[in-house]
Design a protein around this motif. Sequence first.
Motif, PDB file in Angstrom:
ATOM      1  N   VAL A 104      17.865 -60.079  10.603  1.00  0.00           N
ATOM      2  CA  VAL A 104      16.910 -60.912  11.338  1.00  0.00           C
ATOM      3  C   VAL A 104      16.492 -60.169  12.594  1.00  0.00           C
ATOM      4  O   VAL A 104      17.340 -59.773  13.407  1.00  0.00           O
ATOM      5  N   SER A 105      15.200 -59.959  12.772  1.00  0.00           N
ATOM      6  CA  SER A 105      14.732 -59.191  13.921  1.00  0.00           C
ATOM      7  C   SER A 105      13.272 -59.515  14.204  1.00  0.00           C
ATOM      8  O   SER A 105      12.526 -59.925  13.317  1.00  0.00           O
ATOM      9  N   HIS A 106      12.883 -59.321  15.486  1.00  0.00           N
ATOM     10  CA  HIS A 106      11.475 -59.390  15.865  1.00  0.00           C
ATOM     11  C   HIS A 106      10.811 -58.010  15.773  1.00  0.00           C
ATOM     12  O   HIS A 106       9.595 -57.901  15.938  1.00  0.00           O
ATOM     13  N   ARG A 107      11.604 -56.982  15.579  1.00  0.00           N
ATOM     14  CA  ARG A 107      11.082 -55.616  15.665  1.00  0.00           C
ATOM     15  C   ARG A 107      10.592 -55.149  14.300  1.00  0.00           C
ATOM     16  O   ARG A 107      11.366 -54.696  13.446  1.00  0.00           O
ATOM     17  N   LEU A 108       9.281 -55.225  14.109  1.00  0.00           N
ATOM     18  CA  LEU A 108       8.705 -54.873  12.807  1.00  0.00           C
ATOM     19  C   LEU A 108       8.903 -53.407  12.478  1.00  0.00           C
ATOM     20  O   LEU A 108       9.023 -53.044  11.306  1.00  0.00           O
ATOM     21  N   SER A 109       8.960 -52.551  13.494  1.00  0.00           N
ATOM     22  CA  SER A 109       9.162 -51.127  13.231  1.00  0.00           C
ATOM     23  C   SER A 109      10.520 -50.892  12.587  1.00  0.00           C
ATOM     24  O   SER A 109      10.669 -50.039  11.697  1.00  0.00           O
ATOM     25  N   GLU A 110      11.547 -51.648  13.016  1.00  0.00           N
ATOM     26  CA  GLU A 110      12.872 -51.528  12.403  1.00  0.00           C
ATOM     27  C   GLU A 110      12.867 -52.097  10.989  1.00  0.00           C
ATOM     28  O   GLU A 110      13.466 -51.525  10.073  1.00  0.00           O
ATOM     29  N   VAL A 111      12.179 -53.207  10.811  1.00  0.00           N
ATOM     30  CA  VAL A 111      12.142 -53.853   9.499  1.00  0.00           C
ATOM     31  C   VAL A 111      11.467 -52.945   8.478  1.00  0.00           C
ATOM     32  O   VAL A 111      11.956 -52.780   7.351  1.00  0.00           O
ATOM     33  N   THR A 112      10.352 -52.343   8.852  1.00  0.00           N
ATOM     34  CA  THR A 112       9.644 -51.481   7.900  1.00  0.00           C
ATOM     35  C   THR A 112      10.450 -50.220   7.575  1.00  0.00           C
ATOM     36  O   THR A 112      10.310 -49.655   6.498  1.00  0.00           O
ATOM     37  N   ARG A 138       1.934 -54.671   7.852  1.00  0.00           N
ATOM     38  CA  ARG A 138       2.192 -55.283   9.152  1.00  0.00           C
ATOM     39  C   ARG A 138       1.200 -56.408   9.466  1.00  0.00           C
ATOM     40  O   ARG A 138       1.589 -57.495   9.890  1.00  0.00           O
ATOM     41  N   ALA A 139      -0.075 -56.150   9.236  1.00  0.00           N
ATOM     42  CA  ALA A 139      -1.095 -57.143   9.577  1.00  0.00           C
ATOM     43  C   ALA A 139      -0.900 -58.433   8.782  1.00  0.00           C
ATOM     44  O   ALA A 139      -1.028 -59.540   9.322  1.00  0.00           O
ATOM     45  N   THR A 140      -0.576 -58.312   7.499  1.00  0.00           N
ATOM     46  CA  THR A 140      -0.371 -59.496   6.666  1.00  0.00           C
ATOM     47  C   THR A 140       0.845 -60.281   7.121  1.00  0.00           C
ATOM     48  O   THR A 140       0.826 -61.520   7.183  1.00  0.00           O
ATOM     49  N   ILE A 141       1.924 -59.558   7.448  1.00  0.00           N
ATOM     50  CA  ILE A 141       3.151 -60.226   7.895  1.00  0.00           C
ATOM     51  C   ILE A 141       2.911 -60.975   9.195  1.00  0.00           C
ATOM     52  O   ILE A 141       3.316 -62.132   9.354  1.00  0.00           O
ATOM     53  N   VAL A 142       2.219 -60.341  10.152  1.00  0.00           N
ATOM     54  CA  VAL A 142       1.935 -60.993  11.433  1.00  0.00           C
ATOM     55  C   VAL A 142       1.075 -62.227  11.218  1.00  0.00           C
ATOM     56  O   VAL A 142       1.303 -63.282  11.817  1.00  0.00           O
ATOM     57  N   GLU A 143       0.085 -62.118  10.322  1.00  0.00           N
ATOM     58  CA  GLU A 143      -0.783 -63.265  10.051  1.00  0.00           C
ATOM     59  C   GLU A 143       0.015 -64.423   9.468  1.00  0.00           C
ATOM     60  O   GLU A 143      -0.169 -65.586   9.858  1.00  0.00           O
ATOM     61  N   LEU A 144       0.943 -64.134   8.549  1.00  0.00           N
ATOM     62  CA  LEU A 144       1.752 -65.192   7.949  1.00  0.00           C
ATOM     63  C   LEU A 144       2.678 -65.842   8.981  1.00  0.00           C
ATOM     64  O   LEU A 144       2.909 -67.051   8.959  1.00  0.00           O
ATOM     65  N   MET A 145       3.201 -65.035   9.901  1.00  0.00           N
ATOM     66  CA  MET A 145       4.095 -65.572  10.929  1.00  0.00           C
ATOM     67  C   MET A 145       3.366 -66.514  11.872  1.00  0.00           C
ATOM     68  O   MET A 145       3.950 -67.467  12.390  1.00  0.00           O
ATOM     69  N   THR A 146       2.074 -66.260  12.102  1.00  0.00           N
ATOM     70  CA  THR A 146       1.362 -66.976  13.163  1.00  0.00           C
ATOM     71  C   THR A 146       0.299 -67.934  12.653  1.00  0.00           C
ATOM     72  O   THR A 146      -0.303 -68.645  13.449  1.00  0.00           O
ATOM     73  N   LYS A 147       0.039 -67.970  11.361  1.00  0.00           N
ATOM     74  CA  LYS A 147      -1.072 -68.758  10.829  1.00  0.00           C
ATOM     75  C   LYS A 147      -0.877 -70.236  11.155  1.00  0.00           C
ATOM     76  O   LYS A 147       0.139 -70.831  10.869  1.00  0.00           O
ATOM     77  N   ARG A 148      -1.846 -70.829  11.792  1.00  0.00           N
ATOM     78  CA  ARG A 148      -1.797 -72.250  12.176  1.00  0.00           C
ATOM     79  C   ARG A 148      -3.206 -72.689  12.524  1.00  0.00           C
ATOM     80  O   ARG A 148      -4.097 -71.880  12.747  1.00  0.00           O
ATOM     81  N   THR A 149      -3.405 -73.973  12.591  1.00  0.00           N
ATOM     82  CA  THR A 149      -4.713 -74.464  13.018  1.00  0.00           C
ATOM     83  C   THR A 149      -4.879 -74.193  14.491  1.00  0.00           C
ATOM     84  O   THR A 149      -3.969 -74.407  15.287  1.00  0.00           O
ATOM     85  N   GLU A 150      -6.040 -73.705  14.870  1.00  0.00           N
ATOM     86  CA  GLU A 150      -6.271 -73.396  16.283  1.00  0.00           C
ATOM     87  C   GLU A 150      -6.185 -74.650  17.138  1.00  0.00           C
ATOM     88  O   GLU A 150      -5.876 -74.578  18.319  1.00  0.00           O
ATOM     89  N   ILE A 178      -1.351 -62.091  21.378  1.00  0.00           N
ATOM     90  CA  ILE A 178      -0.131 -61.890  22.161  1.00  0.00           C
ATOM     91  C   ILE A 178       0.957 -61.274  21.286  1.00  0.00           C
ATOM     92  O   ILE A 178       1.617 -60.309  21.678  1.00  0.00           O
ATOM     93  N   LEU A 179       1.151 -61.818  20.086  1.00  0.00           N
ATOM     94  CA  LEU A 179       2.203 -61.318  19.204  1.00  0.00           C
ATOM     95  C   LEU A 179       1.946 -59.870  18.801  1.00  0.00           C
ATOM     96  O   LEU A 179       2.878 -59.059  18.712  1.00  0.00           O
ATOM     97  N   HIS A 180       0.675 -59.528  18.594  1.00  0.00           N
ATOM     98  CA  HIS A 180       0.324 -58.153  18.240  1.00  0.00           C
ATOM     99  C   HIS A 180       0.814 -57.175  19.299  1.00  0.00           C
ATOM    100  O   HIS A 180       1.348 -56.099  18.983  1.00  0.00           O
ATOM    101  N   HIS A 181       0.653 -57.526  20.563  1.00  0.00           N
ATOM    102  CA  HIS A 181       1.114 -56.645  21.643  1.00  0.00           C
ATOM    103  C   HIS A 181       2.623 -56.716  21.838  1.00  0.00           C
ATOM    104  O   HIS A 181       3.246 -55.730  22.234  1.00  0.00           O
ATOM    105  N   ALA A 182       3.223 -57.882  21.566  1.00  0.00           N
ATOM    106  CA  ALA A 182       4.632 -58.093  21.899  1.00  0.00           C
ATOM    107  C   ALA A 182       5.590 -57.461  20.898  1.00  0.00           C
ATOM    108  O   ALA A 182       6.697 -57.059  21.266  1.00  0.00           O
ATOM    109  N   LEU A 183       5.188 -57.370  19.623  1.00  0.00           N
ATOM    110  CA  LEU A 183       6.104 -56.849  18.619  1.00  0.00           C
ATOM    111  C   LEU A 183       6.252 -55.344  18.723  1.00  0.00           C
ATOM    112  O   LEU A 183       5.263 -54.621  18.787  1.00  0.00           O
ATOM    113  N   PRO A 184       7.501 -54.851  18.741  1.00  0.00           N
ATOM    114  CA  PRO A 184       7.720 -53.394  18.792  1.00  0.00           C
ATOM    115  C   PRO A 184       7.219 -52.721  17.534  1.00  0.00           C
ATOM    116  O   PRO A 184       7.127 -53.328  16.481  1.00  0.00           O
TER     117      PRO A 184
END
Length: 502
Positions: A202-210, A235-247, A496-502
Amino acid sequence: MDVTALSSPVRLRNIHKRFGGVHALQDVSLRIEPGQVHAVLGENGAGKSTLIKVLTGVIQPDSGEIVLGDRSMRLHSPRAARDAGITAVPQGVVLVPQLSIGRNVLLGLEHGMARKSVLSAAEREVVEAALMQVGADFDASAPTADLSVPQLRLAQLARALIGTGQVVVLDEPTAALSAADADHLLERLEALRDHGKAIVYVSHRLSEVTRLADVVTVLRNGQVVGRFQRPEFDRATIVELMTKRTEESLAVQDRPSIAAGPVLLEVRDLNSEGRFEDISFNVAGHRILGIAGVQSSGQGQLLAAIAGQDAYDSGTVRVAGSVVGRGSVARAYRAGMALVPSDRRGAGIVGGMSIQRNLALPARSDRSTRRFGIRRLRSEARIARGYVRDFAVWCRDVHQTAGTLSGGNQQKVSLARALAADPAVLLIDEPTQGVDVGAKAEIRALLRLAASQDRCVVVAASEFEDLIGLADEILVMRAGRIVARLDGHATSYREILHHALP
């Protein structure tokens, strides 16, 4: 448990878990294969921690099953999970500093009587074999208090390997590590995978996960919303799935109509080795600054340093133009700063005291509550009732013990206590962590009100929706550095998440 079961997949089937009215896990299924790293991703509140607790026996699901080999198991405790071959490495370093590292590694795993100070020959053999597996460079007899955080993290991993453990669950294992130390830990995990261990990561660091993962499962709102094999990682698909919500769920507020005041907080070139570096910003009166970052990005440590709780190596902090000495809560407080910490129960309030007594504690609180050093209880009660009314604290009366309040109401008392000191600069860390939706809205409104009263507010948060529409500007931190400066009224969660994820 037989060897066949240990070398077979672990399957979670249709797991459901509720906490009151919150559906933390909804029909979650997971297959954990030997010789694979299975990464679990999701934003805060997605259900990752609950899933880990179910898998390691800390909590039991309301429905669904865990299958080890061909047997359905009821893991009623962490010891039952360990006996079944599932061990966990927690996010924090949880060790006893007074004991040797070898004794810490074996703590709770001893058979019969064990000496606290010295390992037996058999115990030393077990510990040294586990430490060798993780590539540790320290002796089993080393004092725990003398070891670094990376060494302690390796010791925790070694503990997870003792016995029949074939499934190792790791929660943000590199959060407190430098890049070099994180790289070393990832190398050890790769070696364990190659030796047939099943690893849940379990991690927020996508670079480690990949780099590490063979399979990725994405959770959102307690549900599985995506699963990818290694060739499918994007990466883009994963970030979209993590954050997808109604604006609409992140209602953006109008910009404040009140004009900005003079600069009240100025931070210049603040550095603290291993925590944050090159931090600079200004905050004017009537304004709210947000500092966003995933967990362990340094935003909470930055606020603690500005407020004098922690020292820093270099840089300056000014309040209303005057330099504030570093590493002193008293100096920061006298300069006009107040910090509401993320640990509201441990540091934001005094849980054993009444609401009234908590609100009377600040040295700059209303002088009518004291005369010649003697408390004036009627005045205290009158002022406390005013805060309870204005902050909509749900309680029996002001004599209720603060520690018995709900999380949201504890946070309101913590915020009221800070504002009772009438600070020019209000710093608040994770203001809505662990509180319900209604309380979140109320706390946001209270922060806007606080900023309108000739002060500035700095909010650090790993739950980014707390900042959108609230903060006038959002600084994004990653690995201790500011990596983006965004308009708080125009940005999006995904940006925000795009910039925050390592």
